[in-house]
Design a protein around this motif. Structure first.
Motif, PDB file in Angstrom:
ATOM      1  N   MET A  81       1.083   5.652   3.407  1.00  0.00           N
ATOM      2  CA  MET A  81       1.770   5.263   2.236  1.00  0.00           C
ATOM      3  C   MET A  81       3.052   5.993   1.885  1.00  0.00           C
ATOM      4  O   MET A  81       3.943   5.522   1.452  1.00  0.00           O
ATOM      5  CB  MET A  81       1.113   5.274   0.902  1.00  0.00           C
ATOM      6  CG  MET A  81       0.220   3.926   0.557  1.00  0.00           C
ATOM      7  SD  MET A  81       1.411   2.503   0.230  1.00  0.00           S
ATOM      8  CE  MET A  81       1.639   3.032  -1.494  1.00  0.00           C
ATOM      9  N   TYR A 105      -0.805   5.863  -5.763  1.00  0.00           N
ATOM     10  CA  TYR A 105      -1.053   4.583  -5.182  1.00  0.00           C
ATOM     11  C   TYR A 105      -2.552   4.431  -4.772  1.00  0.00           C
ATOM     12  O   TYR A 105      -3.324   5.390  -4.721  1.00  0.00           O
ATOM     13  CB  TYR A 105      -0.485   4.021  -3.785  1.00  0.00           C
ATOM     14  CG  TYR A 105      -0.328   5.340  -3.047  1.00  0.00           C
ATOM     15  CD1 TYR A 105       0.885   6.207  -2.984  1.00  0.00           C
ATOM     16  CD2 TYR A 105      -1.259   5.900  -2.136  1.00  0.00           C
ATOM     17  CE1 TYR A 105       0.735   7.428  -2.145  1.00  0.00           C
ATOM     18  CE2 TYR A 105      -1.182   6.515  -1.167  1.00  0.00           C
ATOM     19  CZ  TYR A 105      -0.227   7.668  -1.079  1.00  0.00           C
ATOM     20  OH  TYR A 105      -0.125   8.599  -0.236  1.00  0.00           O
ATOM     21  N   GLU A 129       2.428  11.099  -4.710  1.00  0.00           N
ATOM     22  CA  GLU A 129       3.813  11.642  -3.967  1.00  0.00           C
ATOM     23  C   GLU A 129       4.588  12.005  -5.060  1.00  0.00           C
ATOM     24  O   GLU A 129       4.781  11.339  -6.113  1.00  0.00           O
ATOM     25  CB  GLU A 129       4.643  10.521  -3.354  1.00  0.00           C
ATOM     26  CG  GLU A 129       3.603   9.776  -2.237  1.00  0.00           C
ATOM     27  CD  GLU A 129       3.220  10.613  -1.012  1.00  0.00           C
ATOM     28  OE1 GLU A 129       3.605  11.799  -0.632  1.00  0.00           O
ATOM     29  OE2 GLU A 129       2.233  10.049  -0.429  1.00  0.00           O
ATOM     30  N   ARG A 256      -1.749  18.959  11.139  1.00  0.00           N
ATOM     31  CA  ARG A 256      -2.099  17.620  10.763  1.00  0.00           C
ATOM     32  C   ARG A 256      -1.331  16.595  11.777  1.00  0.00           C
ATOM     33  O   ARG A 256      -0.218  17.003  12.438  1.00  0.00           O
ATOM     34  CB  ARG A 256      -1.323  17.401   9.340  1.00  0.00           C
ATOM     35  CG  ARG A 256      -2.143  18.422   8.496  1.00  0.00           C
ATOM     36  CD  ARG A 256      -2.487  17.962   6.992  1.00  0.00           C
ATOM     37  NE  ARG A 256      -1.855  16.613   6.597  1.00  0.00           N
ATOM     38  CZ  ARG A 256      -2.744  15.624   6.770  1.00  0.00           C
ATOM     39  NH1 ARG A 256      -3.915  15.741   7.076  1.00  0.00           N
ATOM     40  NH2 ARG A 256      -2.348  14.457   6.044  1.00  0.00           N
ATOM     41  N   ALA A 278     -12.441  15.229   6.878  1.00  0.00           N
ATOM     42  CA  ALA A 278     -11.665  15.415   6.123  1.00  0.00           C
ATOM     43  C   ALA A 278     -11.553  14.202   4.915  1.00  0.00           C
ATOM     44  O   ALA A 278     -11.283  13.066   5.436  1.00  0.00           O
ATOM     45  CB  ALA A 278     -10.071  15.182   6.930  1.00  0.00           C
ATOM     46  N   GLY A 282      -2.687  16.443   2.979  1.00  0.00           N
ATOM     47  CA  GLY A 282      -1.487  16.282   2.685  1.00  0.00           C
ATOM     48  C   GLY A 282      -0.375  17.368   2.824  1.00  0.00           C
ATOM     49  O   GLY A 282      -0.824  18.115   3.536  1.00  0.00           O
ATOM     50  N   ARG A 308     -14.773   7.437   3.134  1.00  0.00           N
ATOM     51  CA  ARG A 308     -15.001   8.879   3.382  1.00  0.00           C
ATOM     52  C   ARG A 308     -15.849   9.700   2.114  1.00  0.00           C
ATOM     53  O   ARG A 308     -16.947  10.153   1.958  1.00  0.00           O
ATOM     54  CB  ARG A 308     -14.193   9.910   4.060  1.00  0.00           C
ATOM     55  CG  ARG A 308     -13.970   9.535   5.397  1.00  0.00           C
ATOM     56  CD  ARG A 308     -13.209  10.447   6.031  1.00  0.00           C
ATOM     57  NE  ARG A 308     -12.610   9.646   7.324  1.00  0.00           N
ATOM     58  CZ  ARG A 308     -11.689  10.263   8.099  1.00  0.00           C
ATOM     59  NH1 ARG A 308     -11.423  11.540   7.718  1.00  0.00           N
ATOM     60  NH2 ARG A 308     -11.459   9.361   9.250  1.00  0.00           N
TER      61      ARG A 308
END
Ligand code: HAM
Length: 420
Positions: A81, A105, A129, A256, A278, A282, A308
């Protein structure tokens, strides 16, 4: 028989209460921290992800659901996203309306990965974010907020891992040092890492292949080659976390899988879900907005995998939700009253109660069985001699108490069922 596509899953009514609970908790937590919801389309122009996430990443190079639509435009089902939020942020000039935009979101995502436990091709993320500030306090807030959500679900087997990727300048210098280190050890690396040595050398560091792990063990680490500015930023993030009583591990190999990160990266891993551990990840992305055509604007965020998280909840036996129940089950004692039963049920439903009834002309015994299965708080018996006297009988299924009331005493019946 046609089945769901590999790597996709139906969420059936029996599981929906867990999803709703998680979604509600997430909304409540985000709003406490001042985040506002954003929803973007399920597909975007392919270039957004190619430029945003990076051509050489696994996601872009081999996992995207990309197709040419009927207007010859290459579109892609969103694999994440952050790029979408940034696109919307720029398209609607959100930066002009507010210095700091805090957005969250909840949405399905699509990646054509090899399916396994905790890894799907359509999965769901919630995430946030914060666009418009370089303050390390925001990096820390993001870590704490995401961790709080997991803790509030009752999860315990959690570890926060953090790292800093610094600013691109120091990273480029470090890449050279890393290239030198690997250059005479290439034959010891896996085929995948040999490729990554050329295309995306940092990803060699977080390879799970035994051969790579061995070579990486003695490799120079980026954290030891950070410039002053990056070190200072990282120090502040750590300080705030410590002052907030949050324990974390520094994981110098945490690079990442997306190219847009600068400074802080983090993951929260679970000890209760196996290989795909995980639960969320971020970091900061201070150059992404500029790369996508905007004015240089810093950002930081995270996203969490909902499948998860629910798996971890199941394995750690948290999220013990009480079974769903209904306010009342209306039992028809004889067929003649069925029209009246429908009318009454509609009346009470319109007043806000959850009412179920029989649609198959079943026996009273079968209707009672159904009422029990649905965890009805009350059973309302309609029919027989009482009905002739305009009365109905209500049974409290918790204590077995029964009461007979006039069928016209709607308020009284309502109050009884609601427990007022
Ligand atoms: P990501 O690490 O690619 O980051 O994904 C975040 C989380 O989504 C993962 O930790 C995992 O729980 C879940 N996830 C990813 N792929 C799958 C899959 N195939 N099946 C099930 N769950 C999966 C991002 O997506 C970034 N956009 C995070 C971010 C936001 N960074 C800054 N802002």
């Amino acid at each position: 028989m046609i089945k769901a596509v590999t790597g996709t899953k139906d969420i059936l009514p029996a599981d929906i209460s867990k999803w709703r609970y998680l979604e509600e908790l997430v909304r409540t937590e985000f709003s406490k921290f001042g985040y506002k919801e954003i929803r973007t389309p399920i597909f975007e122009e392919t270039t957004l992800f190619a430029r945003g996430i990076g051509e050489e990443t696994d996601i872009v190079s081999k996992e995207m659901y990309t197709f040419i639509d009927r207007s010859d435009t290459s579109v892609t089902l969103k694999p994440e996203m952050t790029a979408c939020v940034v696109r919307a942020f720029l398209e609607h000039s959100l930066g002009k309306q507010q210095v700091l935009n805090k957005l969250f979101y909840i949405s399905p995502m699509f990646r054509q990965e090899r399916p396994q436990a905790g890894r799907f091709r359509q999965f769901h993320q919630f995430g946030a974010e914060a666009i418009g500030s370089t303050d390390p306090a925001l990096d820390a807030e993001m870590i704490i907020m995401s961790y709080d959500i997991l803790r509030n679900l009752g999860l315990k087997e959690l570890t926060i891992k953090i790292n800093s990727l610094g600013v691109p300048k120091s990273r480029e210098k470090y890449k050279k040092i890393l290239r030198e280190y690997f250059s005479d050890k290439l034959d010891q690396l896996s085929d995948e890492s040999k490729k990554r040595f050329e295309t995306n050398i940092l990803r060699v560091l977080d390879s799970k292949d035994e051969r790579d792990i061995k070579v990486v063990e003695n490799a120079p680490m980026l954290i030891d080659h950070l410039d002053e500015e990056s070190l200072e930023h990282f120090e502040k993030v750590k300080q705030i976390l410590l002052a907030s009583g949050i324990s974390f591990e520094i994981e110098p190999k945490l690079v990442r899988g997306l190219d847009y990160y600068t400074h802080t990266t983090f993951e929260v891993v679970s000890g209760s879900v196996g290989a795909q551990s995980a639960l969320l990840g971020g970091g900061r992305y201070d150059n992404l907005i500029e790369e996508l055509g905007g004015k240089a604007t810093p950002g930081v965020g995270f996203a969490a995998g909902m499948e998860r998280i629910l798996l971890a909840c199941e394995n750690e036996n948290c999220l013990n939700l009480s079974p769903e129940s209904i306010d009342a089950y209306f039992v028809s004692l004889d067929k003649e009253v069925s029209q009246k039963v429908y009318e009454l049920a509609l009346l009470f439903r319109r007043k806000g109660l959850t009412i179920e009834l029989d649609y198959a002309g079943r026996s009273v015994k079968a209707q009672m069985r159904e009422a029990n299965k649905m965890n009805a708080k009350y059973v309302v018996f309609i029919g027989g001699e009482e009905f002739e006297k305009d009365l109905i009988r209500l049974k409290n299924m918790e204590n077995g108490n029964e009461e007979t009331l006039p069928i016209t005493g709607i308020e009284q019946i309502m109050n009884l069922i609601k427990g007022n």
